[in-house]
Design a protein around this motif. Structure first.
Motif, PDB file in Angstrom:
ATOM      1  N   THR A 131       0.939  -0.893  -0.036  1.00 37.76           N
ATOM      2  CA  THR A 131       0.163   0.197   0.330  1.00 37.76           C
ATOM      3  C   THR A 131       0.810   1.123   0.030  1.00 37.76           C
ATOM      4  O   THR A 131       1.774   1.513   0.939  1.00 37.76           O
ATOM      5  N   LEU A 132       0.552   1.503  -0.946  1.00 32.56           N
ATOM      6  CA  LEU A 132       1.623   2.651  -1.460  1.00 32.56           C
ATOM      7  C   LEU A 132       0.811   4.556  -0.904  1.00 32.56           C
ATOM      8  O   LEU A 132      -0.449   4.584  -1.151  1.00 32.56           O
ATOM      9  N   ILE A 133       1.237   4.783   0.462  1.00 34.94           N
ATOM     10  CA  ILE A 133       0.963   6.263   0.895  1.00 34.94           C
ATOM     11  C   ILE A 133       1.942   7.638  -0.255  1.00 34.94           C
ATOM     12  O   ILE A 133       2.861   7.880   0.228  1.00 34.94           O
ATOM     13  N   ILE A 134       0.889   8.458  -0.703  1.00 32.66           N
ATOM     14  CA  ILE A 134       1.715   9.562  -1.784  1.00 32.66           C
ATOM     15  C   ILE A 134       1.546  10.804  -0.797  1.00 32.66           C
ATOM     16  O   ILE A 134      -0.565  10.643  -1.280  1.00 32.66           O
ATOM     17  N   SER A 135       1.579  11.890  -1.059  1.00 33.55           N
ATOM     18  CA  SER A 135       1.234  12.285  -0.494  1.00 33.55           C
ATOM     19  C   SER A 135       2.309  14.161  -0.708  1.00 33.55           C
ATOM     20  O   SER A 135       3.157  13.859  -1.063  1.00 33.55           O
ATOM     21  N   ILE A 136       1.472  15.377  -0.130  1.00 30.85           N
ATOM     22  CA  ILE A 136       1.953  16.088  -0.651  1.00 30.85           C
ATOM     23  C   ILE A 136       2.551  16.437   0.588  1.00 30.85           C
ATOM     24  O   ILE A 136       3.612  17.257   0.829  1.00 30.85           O
ATOM     25  N   ASP A 137       2.468  15.613   1.556  1.00 35.37           N
ATOM     26  CA  ASP A 137       3.269  16.254   3.630  1.00 35.37           C
ATOM     27  C   ASP A 137       3.271  15.044   3.203  1.00 35.37           C
ATOM     28  O   ASP A 137       3.534  13.951   3.068  1.00 35.37           O
ATOM     29  N   ASN A 138       4.289  15.001   4.484  1.00 34.57           N
ATOM     30  CA  ASN A 138       5.388  14.466   5.098  1.00 34.57           C
ATOM     31  C   ASN A 138       4.687  13.128   6.023  1.00 34.57           C
ATOM     32  O   ASN A 138       5.240  12.079   6.312  1.00 34.57           O
ATOM     33  N   ILE A 139       3.339  13.768   6.500  1.00 33.66           N
ATOM     34  CA  ILE A 139       2.650  12.600   7.337  1.00 33.66           C
ATOM     35  C   ILE A 139       1.795  11.907   6.566  1.00 33.66           C
ATOM     36  O   ILE A 139       1.519  10.313   7.025  1.00 33.66           O
ATOM     37  N   GLY A 140       1.537  12.444   5.385  1.00 32.00           N
ATOM     38  CA  GLY A 140       0.702  11.202   4.833  1.00 32.00           C
ATOM     39  C   GLY A 140      -0.538  11.476   4.916  1.00 32.00           C
ATOM     40  O   GLY A 140      -1.110  10.487   4.735  1.00 32.00           O
ATOM     41  N   VAL A 141      -1.289  12.698   5.403  1.00 32.81           N
ATOM     42  CA  VAL A 141      -2.305  12.772   5.480  1.00 32.81           C
ATOM     43  C   VAL A 141      -2.770  13.505   3.903  1.00 32.81           C
ATOM     44  O   VAL A 141      -4.061  13.069   3.920  1.00 32.81           O
ATOM     45  N   LEU A 142      -1.996  14.276   2.910  1.00 37.35           N
ATOM     46  CA  LEU A 142      -3.019  14.666   2.682  1.00 37.35           C
ATOM     47  C   LEU A 142      -2.357  13.810   0.827  1.00 37.35           C
ATOM     48  O   LEU A 142      -1.267  14.846   0.371  1.00 37.35           O
ATOM     49  N   GLY A 143      -2.928  13.467   0.482  1.00 37.18           N
ATOM     50  CA  GLY A 143      -2.946  12.820  -0.790  1.00 37.18           C
ATOM     51  C   GLY A 143      -3.736  11.508  -1.102  1.00 37.18           C
ATOM     52  O   GLY A 143      -4.997  11.575  -0.843  1.00 37.18           O
ATOM     53  N   SER A 144      -2.992  10.411  -1.341  1.00 37.72           N
ATOM     54  CA  SER A 144      -3.525   9.386  -2.265  1.00 37.72           C
ATOM     55  C   SER A 144      -3.310   7.672  -1.413  1.00 37.72           C
ATOM     56  O   SER A 144      -1.785   8.004  -1.266  1.00 37.72           O
ATOM     57  N   LYS A 145      -3.851   6.694  -1.444  1.00 40.39           N
ATOM     58  CA  LYS A 145      -3.646   5.311  -1.577  1.00 40.39           C
ATOM     59  C   LYS A 145      -3.202   4.895  -3.424  1.00 40.39           C
ATOM     60  O   LYS A 145      -4.532   4.741  -3.716  1.00 40.39           O
TER      61      LYS A 145
END
Length: 174
Positions: A131-145
């Motif tokens: 499961t790839l968590i791709i995000s604009i923030d380092n935490i992984g909240v704002l993005g997609s899987k």
């Protein structure tokens, strides 16, 4: 007779759970190096076989072959003008990924060929599923899987006859 039946059922449950526990332990000890089937891309509609490799303690991934018979595209959206003529096949798009725990990978980067942007990446590994968590923030909240499926060497062999693909690390930041 009832006692024998209960004993057989109980024994099969115990042995079955012990075998599944051994399988989970074996699964958790493996890392993500190998071949994976990417999900269907939202923009291009293409799926690909991806190879994940380990180099200098970090993990990298690139597309090996597309599942359709269409020719490979160029990296036309790359922000570096000099890289816009490179083929997408063989170009590293997941890079600098580090293993955090047995089934967790962090600090990676994900280059999106559709828009030429780089995103933060974390990966959760669960046996045959990434499961790839791709995000604009380092935490992984704002993005997609995105969910990738592991492929066996037999599965890959059907699609990849000759593996003479040059791995292109250009554009990869250290």
């Amino acid at each position: 007779m009832k006692i024998l039946f209960i004993l057989i059922i109980s024994l099969s449950i115990v042995l079955g759970s012990k075998n599944s526990q051994i399988d989970k332990e074996t699964c958790n000890e493996s890392d993500i190096v190998g071949y994976w089937l990417s999900p269907k891309d939202e923009i291009s509609g293409r799926m690909s076989i991806v190879e994940i490799i380990k180099k200098d303690g970090k993990y990298f991934a690139y597309n090996v072959v597309f599942m359709d018979s269409l020719p490979a595209n160029k990296d036309e959206h790359n922000q570096n003008f000099f890289l816009r003529d490179r083929d997408i096949l063989g170009s590293v798009y997941i890079y600098n990924l580090e293993r955090n725990t047995q089934n967790s990978y962090i600090n990676g980067r994900y280059y999106d060929f559709n828009n030429g942007k780089v995103f933060h990446l974390k990966i959760k590994h669960n046996c045959d599923i990434l499961t790839l968590i791709i995000s604009i923030d380092n935490i992984g909240v704002l993005g997609s899987k995105k969910v990738y499926q592991h492929l066996s060497s037999d599965d890959v062999g059907f699609y990849i006859k000759d593996k003479f693909l040059h791995i292109d690390f250009s554009g990869v930041e250290n």
